[in-house]
Design a protein around this motif. Structure first.
Motif, PDB file in Angstrom:
ATOM      1  N   UNK A   6       0.700  -1.528   0.113  1.00  0.00           N
ATOM      2  CA  UNK A   6       0.095  -0.009   0.240  1.00  0.00           C
ATOM      3  C   UNK A   6       0.706   1.409  -0.006  1.00  0.00           C
ATOM      4  N   UNK A   7       2.057   1.375   0.500  1.00  0.00           N
ATOM      5  CA  UNK A   7       2.931   2.324   0.217  1.00  0.00           C
ATOM      6  C   UNK A   7       3.195   2.487  -0.883  1.00  0.00           C
ATOM      7  N   UNK A   8       3.988   1.218  -1.486  1.00  0.00           N
ATOM      8  CA  UNK A   8       4.098   1.582  -2.834  1.00  0.00           C
ATOM      9  C   UNK A   8       3.445   2.157  -3.988  1.00  0.00           C
ATOM     10  N   UNK A   9       2.240   1.500  -3.552  1.00  0.00           N
ATOM     11  CA  UNK A   9       0.979   2.131  -3.930  1.00  0.00           C
ATOM     12  C   UNK A   9       0.669   3.479  -4.111  1.00  0.00           C
ATOM     13  N   UNK A  10       0.301   3.974  -2.901  1.00  0.00           N
ATOM     14  CA  UNK A  10       0.411   4.975  -2.638  1.00  0.00           C
ATOM     15  C   UNK A  10       1.291   5.872  -3.465  1.00  0.00           C
ATOM     16  N   UNK A  11       2.328   6.134  -3.367  1.00  0.00           N
ATOM     17  CA  UNK A  11       3.467   6.689  -3.949  1.00  0.00           C
ATOM     18  C   UNK A  11       3.761   6.523  -5.448  1.00  0.00           C
ATOM     19  N   UNK A  12       3.703   5.767  -6.154  1.00  0.00           N
ATOM     20  CA  UNK A  12       3.137   5.071  -7.503  1.00  0.00           C
ATOM     21  C   UNK A  12       2.047   6.388  -8.003  1.00  0.00           C
ATOM     22  N   UNK A  13       1.006   6.575  -6.666  1.00  0.00           N
ATOM     23  CA  UNK A  13      -0.279   7.062  -7.398  1.00  0.00           C
ATOM     24  C   UNK A  13      -0.393   8.446  -7.441  1.00  0.00           C
ATOM     25  N   UNK A  14       0.404   9.026  -6.156  1.00  0.00           N
ATOM     26  CA  UNK A  14       0.969  10.729  -5.700  1.00  0.00           C
ATOM     27  C   UNK A  14       1.729  11.311  -6.715  1.00  0.00           C
ATOM     28  N   UNK A  15       2.793  10.001  -7.274  1.00  0.00           N
ATOM     29  CA  UNK A  15       4.075  10.641  -8.440  1.00  0.00           C
ATOM     30  C   UNK A  15       2.593  10.726  -9.941  1.00  0.00           C
ATOM     31  N   UNK A  16       1.962   9.810  -9.901  1.00  0.00           N
ATOM     32  CA  UNK A  16       1.491   9.613 -11.310  1.00  0.00           C
ATOM     33  C   UNK A  16      -0.009  11.425 -11.366  1.00  0.00           C
ATOM     34  N   UNK A  17      -0.014  11.691 -10.118  1.00  0.00           N
ATOM     35  CA  UNK A  17      -0.834  12.922 -10.688  1.00  0.00           C
ATOM     36  C   UNK A  17       0.009  14.090 -10.615  1.00  0.00           C
ATOM     37  N   UNK A  18       1.065  13.842  -9.684  1.00  0.00           N
ATOM     38  CA  UNK A  18       2.152  15.321  -9.994  1.00  0.00           C
ATOM     39  C   UNK A  18       2.696  15.020 -11.434  1.00  0.00           C
ATOM     40  N   UNK A  19       2.800  13.890 -12.179  1.00  0.00           N
ATOM     41  CA  UNK A  19       3.102  13.776 -13.427  1.00  0.00           C
ATOM     42  C   UNK A  19       2.317  14.701 -13.928  1.00  0.00           C
ATOM     43  N   UNK A  20       0.880  14.291 -13.990  1.00  0.00           N
ATOM     44  CA  UNK A  20      -0.233  14.524 -15.220  1.00  0.00           C
ATOM     45  C   UNK A  20      -0.589  16.052 -14.974  1.00  0.00           C
ATOM     46  N   UNK A  21      -0.312  16.154 -13.800  1.00  0.00           N
ATOM     47  CA  UNK A  21      -0.508  17.740 -14.052  1.00  0.00           C
ATOM     48  C   UNK A  21       1.112  18.643 -14.243  1.00  0.00           C
ATOM     49  N   UNK A  22       1.806  18.407 -14.309  1.00  0.00           N
ATOM     50  CA  UNK A  22       3.469  18.644 -14.428  1.00  0.00           C
ATOM     51  C   UNK A  22       3.376  18.982 -16.635  1.00  0.00           C
ATOM     52  N   UNK A  23       2.964  17.721 -17.018  1.00  0.00           N
ATOM     53  CA  UNK A  23       3.010  17.223 -18.388  1.00  0.00           C
ATOM     54  C   UNK A  23       2.062  17.278 -19.112  1.00  0.00           C
ATOM     55  N   UNK A  24       0.879  17.181 -18.517  1.00  0.00           N
ATOM     56  CA  UNK A  24      -0.305  17.086 -19.152  1.00  0.00           C
ATOM     57  C   UNK A  24      -1.511  18.601 -18.869  1.00  0.00           C
ATOM     58  N   UNK A  25      -1.307  19.324 -17.680  1.00  0.00           N
ATOM     59  CA  UNK A  25      -2.327  20.387 -17.162  1.00  0.00           C
ATOM     60  C   UNK A  25      -1.970  21.730 -17.661  1.00  0.00           C
ATOM     61  N   UNK A  26      -0.280  21.321 -17.515  1.00  0.00           N
ATOM     62  CA  UNK A  26       0.166  23.119 -17.464  1.00  0.00           C
ATOM     63  C   UNK A  26       0.586  23.239 -18.707  1.00  0.00           C
ATOM     64  N   UNK A  27       0.876  22.023 -19.904  1.00  0.00           N
ATOM     65  CA  UNK A  27       1.166  22.664 -21.075  1.00  0.00           C
ATOM     66  C   UNK A  27      -0.043  23.045 -21.624  1.00  0.00           C
ATOM     67  N   UNK A  28      -1.609  22.754 -21.900  1.00  0.00           N
ATOM     68  CA  UNK A  28      -2.393  22.585 -21.780  1.00  0.00           C
ATOM     69  C   UNK A  28      -2.993  24.372 -21.384  1.00  0.00           C
ATOM     70  N   UNK A  29      -2.755  24.013 -20.811  1.00  0.00           N
ATOM     71  CA  UNK A  29      -2.851  26.054 -19.873  1.00  0.00           C
ATOM     72  C   UNK A  29      -1.936  26.458 -20.669  1.00  0.00           C
ATOM     73  N   UNK A  30      -0.782  27.008 -21.049  1.00  0.00           N
ATOM     74  CA  UNK A  30      -0.137  27.223 -21.342  1.00  0.00           C
ATOM     75  C   UNK A  30      -0.098  28.258 -22.921  1.00  0.00           C
ATOM     76  N   UNK A  31      -1.191  27.045 -23.660  1.00  0.00           N
ATOM     77  CA  UNK A  31      -1.296  26.945 -24.809  1.00  0.00           C
ATOM     78  C   UNK A  31      -2.809  27.737 -25.164  1.00  0.00           C
ATOM     79  N   UNK A  32      -3.481  27.408 -23.684  1.00  0.00           N
ATOM     80  CA  UNK A  32      -4.559  28.056 -23.819  1.00  0.00           C
ATOM     81  C   UNK A  32      -4.363  29.282 -23.719  1.00  0.00           C
ATOM     82  N   UNK A  33      -3.673  29.451 -22.932  1.00  0.00           N
ATOM     83  CA  UNK A  33      -3.441  31.680 -22.828  1.00  0.00           C
ATOM     84  C   UNK A  33      -2.772  32.003 -23.749  1.00  0.00           C
ATOM     85  N   UNK A  34      -2.086  31.047 -24.832  1.00  0.00           N
ATOM     86  CA  UNK A  34      -1.929  32.571 -25.750  1.00  0.00           C
ATOM     87  C   UNK A  34      -2.841  31.884 -26.499  1.00  0.00           C
ATOM     88  N   UNK A  35      -3.577  30.712 -27.269  1.00  0.00           N
ATOM     89  CA  UNK A  35      -4.537  31.103 -27.784  1.00  0.00           C
ATOM     90  C   UNK A  35      -5.446  31.243 -28.096  1.00  0.00           C
TER      91      UNK A  35
END
Length: 88
Positions: A6-35
């Motif tokens: 469960x500790x490994x699963x929780x760490x994996x889950x948290x890392x995936x959520x942070x990576x999704x924000x960094x790799x998916x959300x922030x670039x999307x917002x930057x493109x949307x701010x320009x467009x």
């Protein structure tokens, strides 16, 4: 702290959520701010950030291909931006 499944699963889950924000959300917002600087998602960034964070928390395992592969990342960002643009 003991290392168990469960500790490994929780760490994996948290890392995936942070990576999704960094790799998916922030670039999307930057493109949307320009467009489309007057978009509701750009106006209410805290609300859109919270919604995206909550949804990535729920669907974290399904976002792994989009996080790790450039092809799927561009497809995800393109689809996300089209959906946000269409719904306004």
């Amino acid at each position: 702290m003991e290392l168990n499944f469960y500790n490994v699963l929780f760490a994996f889950w948290i890392a995936t959520v942070f990576m999704s924000m960094w790799k998916l959300y922030f670039p999307s917002i930057k493109i949307l701010e320009l467009a489309r600087p007057n978009s509701l998602v750009v106006k209410y960034q805290l609300m859109s950030f919270t919604i995206f964070l909550f949804m990535s928390w729920i669907f974290a395992p399904f976002l792994i291909p989009a996080i790790l592969s450039d092809k799927y990342r561009f497809t995800f960002i393109k689809s996300y931006l089209e959906t946000v643009d269409k719904n306004e």
